[in-house]
Design a protein around this motif. Structure first.
Motif, PDB file in Angstrom:
ATOM      1  N   VAL A 180       0.850  -1.201   0.000  1.00  0.00           N
ATOM      2  CA  VAL A 180       0.000   0.000   0.000  1.00  0.00           C
ATOM      3  C   VAL A 180       0.881   1.244   0.000  1.00  0.00           C
ATOM      4  N   GLY A 181       1.928   1.228   0.828  1.00  0.00           N
ATOM      5  CA  GLY A 181       2.857   2.345   0.851  1.00  0.00           C
ATOM      6  C   GLY A 181       3.570   2.531  -0.472  1.00  0.00           C
ATOM      7  N   TRP A 182       3.986   1.428  -1.085  1.00  0.00           N
ATOM      8  CA  TRP A 182       4.629   1.495  -2.399  1.00  0.00           C
ATOM      9  C   TRP A 182       3.676   2.073  -3.445  1.00  0.00           C
ATOM     10  N   ARG A 183       2.434   1.640  -3.419  1.00  0.00           N
ATOM     11  CA  ARG A 183       1.452   2.146  -4.383  1.00  0.00           C
ATOM     12  C   ARG A 183       1.284   3.653  -4.236  1.00  0.00           C
ATOM     13  N   ASP A 184       1.194   4.111  -3.009  1.00  0.00           N
ATOM     14  CA  ASP A 184       0.996   5.546  -2.781  1.00  0.00           C
ATOM     15  C   ASP A 184       2.215   6.350  -3.235  1.00  0.00           C
ATOM     16  N   ARG A 185       3.423   5.815  -2.998  1.00  0.00           N
ATOM     17  CA  ARG A 185       4.632   6.528  -3.405  1.00  0.00           C
ATOM     18  C   ARG A 185       4.773   6.589  -4.923  1.00  0.00           C
ATOM     19  N   LEU A 186       4.315   5.561  -5.612  1.00  0.00           N
ATOM     20  CA  LEU A 186       4.456   5.516  -7.061  1.00  0.00           C
ATOM     21  C   LEU A 186       3.388   6.321  -7.802  1.00  0.00           C
ATOM     22  N   LYS A 187       2.366   6.750  -7.098  1.00  0.00           N
ATOM     23  CA  LYS A 187       1.281   7.485  -7.755  1.00  0.00           C
ATOM     24  C   LYS A 187       1.798   8.693  -8.525  1.00  0.00           C
ATOM     25  N   GLY A 188       2.774   9.381  -7.982  1.00  0.00           N
ATOM     26  CA  GLY A 188       3.282  10.589  -8.613  1.00  0.00           C
ATOM     27  C   GLY A 188       4.007  10.349  -9.926  1.00  0.00           C
ATOM     28  N   TYR A 189       4.299   9.082 -10.244  1.00  0.00           N
ATOM     29  CA  TYR A 189       5.015   8.766 -11.485  1.00  0.00           C
ATOM     30  C   TYR A 189       4.104   8.202 -12.578  1.00  0.00           C
ATOM     31  N   ILE A 190       2.818   8.105 -12.273  1.00  0.00           N
ATOM     32  CA  ILE A 190       1.870   7.596 -13.267  1.00  0.00           C
ATOM     33  C   ILE A 190       1.670   8.652 -14.353  1.00  0.00           C
ATOM     34  N   PRO A 191       1.718   8.280 -15.629  1.00  0.00           N
ATOM     35  CA  PRO A 191       1.535   9.265 -16.714  1.00  0.00           C
ATOM     36  C   PRO A 191       0.183   9.963 -16.628  1.00  0.00           C
ATOM     37  N   GLY A 192       0.145  11.182 -17.109  1.00  0.00           N
ATOM     38  CA  GLY A 192      -1.083  11.969 -17.054  1.00  0.00           C
ATOM     39  C   GLY A 192      -2.256  11.297 -17.731  1.00  0.00           C
ATOM     40  N   GLU A 193      -1.989  10.545 -18.820  1.00  0.00           N
ATOM     41  CA  GLU A 193      -3.075   9.879 -19.543  1.00  0.00           C
ATOM     42  C   GLU A 193      -3.755   8.792 -18.713  1.00  0.00           C
ATOM     43  N   ALA A 194      -3.066   8.294 -17.666  1.00  0.00           N
ATOM     44  CA  ALA A 194      -3.595   7.175 -16.894  1.00  0.00           C
ATOM     45  C   ALA A 194      -3.907   7.520 -15.455  1.00  0.00           C
ATOM     46  N   ILE A 195      -3.592   8.725 -15.004  1.00  0.00           N
ATOM     47  CA  ILE A 195      -3.729   9.050 -13.587  1.00  0.00           C
ATOM     48  C   ILE A 195      -5.162   8.958 -13.087  1.00  0.00           C
ATOM     49  N   ASP A 196      -6.131   9.187 -13.971  1.00  0.00           N
ATOM     50  CA  ASP A 196      -7.533   9.107 -13.544  1.00  0.00           C
ATOM     51  C   ASP A 196      -7.945   7.678 -13.219  1.00  0.00           C
ATOM     52  N   TYR A 197      -7.117   6.716 -13.603  1.00  0.00           N
ATOM     53  CA  TYR A 197      -7.459   5.314 -13.373  1.00  0.00           C
ATOM     54  C   TYR A 197      -6.738   4.736 -12.155  1.00  0.00           C
ATOM     55  N   PHE A 198      -6.086   5.589 -11.386  1.00  0.00           N
ATOM     56  CA  PHE A 198      -5.387   5.149 -10.171  1.00  0.00           C
ATOM     57  C   PHE A 198      -6.373   4.515  -9.195  1.00  0.00           C
ATOM     58  N   ILE A 199      -5.948   3.406  -8.594  1.00  0.00           N
ATOM     59  CA  ILE A 199      -6.771   2.696  -7.607  1.00  0.00           C
ATOM     60  C   ILE A 199      -6.223   2.997  -6.223  1.00  0.00           C
ATOM     61  N   ALA A 200      -7.043   3.608  -5.379  1.00  0.00           N
ATOM     62  CA  ALA A 200      -6.543   4.065  -4.084  1.00  0.00           C
ATOM     63  C   ALA A 200      -6.970   3.189  -2.913  1.00  0.00           C
ATOM     64  N   SER A 201      -7.926   2.283  -3.114  1.00  0.00           N
ATOM     65  CA  SER A 201      -8.562   1.681  -1.940  1.00  0.00           C
ATOM     66  C   SER A 201      -8.408   0.172  -1.789  1.00  0.00           C
ATOM     67  N   ARG A 202      -7.939  -0.534  -2.792  1.00  0.00           N
ATOM     68  CA  ARG A 202      -7.920  -1.991  -2.667  1.00  0.00           C
ATOM     69  C   ARG A 202      -6.773  -2.456  -1.780  1.00  0.00           C
ATOM     70  N   PRO A 203      -7.012  -3.469  -0.944  1.00  0.00           N
ATOM     71  CA  PRO A 203      -5.965  -3.976  -0.048  1.00  0.00           C
ATOM     72  C   PRO A 203      -5.034  -4.943  -0.776  1.00  0.00           C
ATOM     73  N   GLU A 204      -3.975  -5.331  -0.086  1.00  0.00           N
ATOM     74  CA  GLU A 204      -3.076  -6.345  -0.623  1.00  0.00           C
ATOM     75  C   GLU A 204      -3.799  -7.691  -0.721  1.00  0.00           C
ATOM     76  N   THR A 205      -3.401  -8.479  -1.696  1.00  0.00           N
ATOM     77  CA  THR A 205      -3.824  -9.878  -1.791  1.00  0.00           C
ATOM     78  C   THR A 205      -2.662 -10.754  -1.359  1.00  0.00           C
ATOM     79  N   HIS A 206      -2.931 -11.726  -0.488  1.00  0.00           N
ATOM     80  CA  HIS A 206      -1.901 -12.648  -0.012  1.00  0.00           C
ATOM     81  C   HIS A 206      -2.206 -14.049  -0.525  1.00  0.00           C
ATOM     82  N   LEU A 207      -1.168 -14.732  -1.000  1.00  0.00           N
ATOM     83  CA  LEU A 207      -1.320 -16.043  -1.618  1.00  0.00           C
ATOM     84  C   LEU A 207      -0.457 -17.075  -0.909  1.00  0.00           C
ATOM     85  N   GLN A 208      -1.014 -18.264  -0.741  1.00  0.00           N
ATOM     86  CA  GLN A 208      -0.303 -19.354  -0.064  1.00  0.00           C
ATOM     87  C   GLN A 208      -0.063 -20.485  -1.065  1.00  0.00           C
TER      88      GLN A 208
END
Length: 264
Positions: A180-208
């Motif tokens: 989640v922290g990584w996603r938030d830090r990378l938001k500023g590098y998303i291209p302008g054409e795609a920034i409106d599609y940023f996902i802010a709320s989904r949690p991590e998925t864990h796999l076993q």
């Protein structure tokens, strides 16, 4: 139990642990059920996943002729930023390319051996993460087509990796990360054409993954050099079978190989 057929990537089902299946033309094997048992793999011939001919596999399960001809092996598969269907421009087969490229795509972070950025069709979540052996993953952006996802991935690759160290993944030399922290830090590098599609709320998925014991070192089984192998199956992770002696077999990397399998 004996099976014979052409290898394709294992099918998977989310569970605790993940369930894996090898599918053949007239049969299937739930690979989880043969953990801790001896499994024999014998190479018989090649069988191109497109033409079906006994020709050496070139890439992605296809012979060389098919790989450079069929639409499902176009350069945009590995490099989504090369997609052109949104411009109504054909690469090899526009109808096929529209069907695949003009669907919702996800840009994600996955942690297999390290954090990496990737792209997949929305319909392939979480299968794509399972195939990569990711024990945790999170969505960053959901775009309406493959091109926008591709240019987003390119932009983010300057700030986070895009490759998995398969040896570390298979020896489980991995750490948990705050995705989640990584996603938030990378938001500023998303291209302008795609920034409106940023996902802010989904949690991590864990796999076993169904692994009884991870090896300390791994050695890859190459059917061209070693056409017959037997070993006790100790785990399944990503698209790899993990054997007791540290041998690992990449099922997806051997698509198009016609083999005989025997559970001993």
């Amino acid at each position: 139990m004996q099976y014979e057929g052409v290898l394709r990537k294992m099918k998977s089902e989310v569970g605790h642990p993940i369930q894996y299946y090898l599918l053949f033309e007239d049969d299937f094997l739930n690979v989880n059920q043969v953990l801790n048992r001896a499994l024999s793999i014998r190479f018989i011939k090649y069988q191109c996943l497109n033409c079906g001919e006994d020709r050496p596999v070139y890439r992605q399960g296809f012979c060389k002729n098919c790989f450079f001809d069929i639409p499902s092996a176009g350069d945009w598969i590995m490099r989504p930023e090369l997609s052109t269907a949104h411009l109504d421009k054909e690469d090899r087969d526009l109808e096929y390319e529209k069907k695949v490229q003009l669907t919702p795509h996800i840009v994600y972070l996955a942690n297999s051996s390290n954090i990496k950025v990737g792209v997949t069709r929305k319909s392939q979540i979480p299968t794509r993460w399972i195939d990569q052996g990711a024990h945790e993953a999170i969505e960053i952006v959901e775009t309406p087509n493959r091109f926008l996802a591709g240019i987003t991935e390119v932009a983010l690759k300057d700030h986070v990796g895009d490759k998995t160290n398969w040896r570390k993944m298979l020896t489980n030399e991995v750490d948990d990360e705050d995705l989640v922290g990584w996603r938030d830090r990378l938001k500023g590098y998303i291209p302008g054409e795609a920034i409106d599609y940023f996902i802010a709320s989904r949690p991590e998925t864990h796999l076993q993954f169904p692994v009884l014991r991870y090896p300390k070192k791994v050695k890859s089984l190459n059917l061209d050099k070693t056409p017959s192998f037997s070993g006790v199956l100790k785990g399944i992770k990503g698209q790899y079978l993990i054997f007791e002696d540290g041998t690992v077999f990449n099922v997806r990397g051997n698509e198009g190989y016609f083999v005989g399998l025997e559970v001993l």
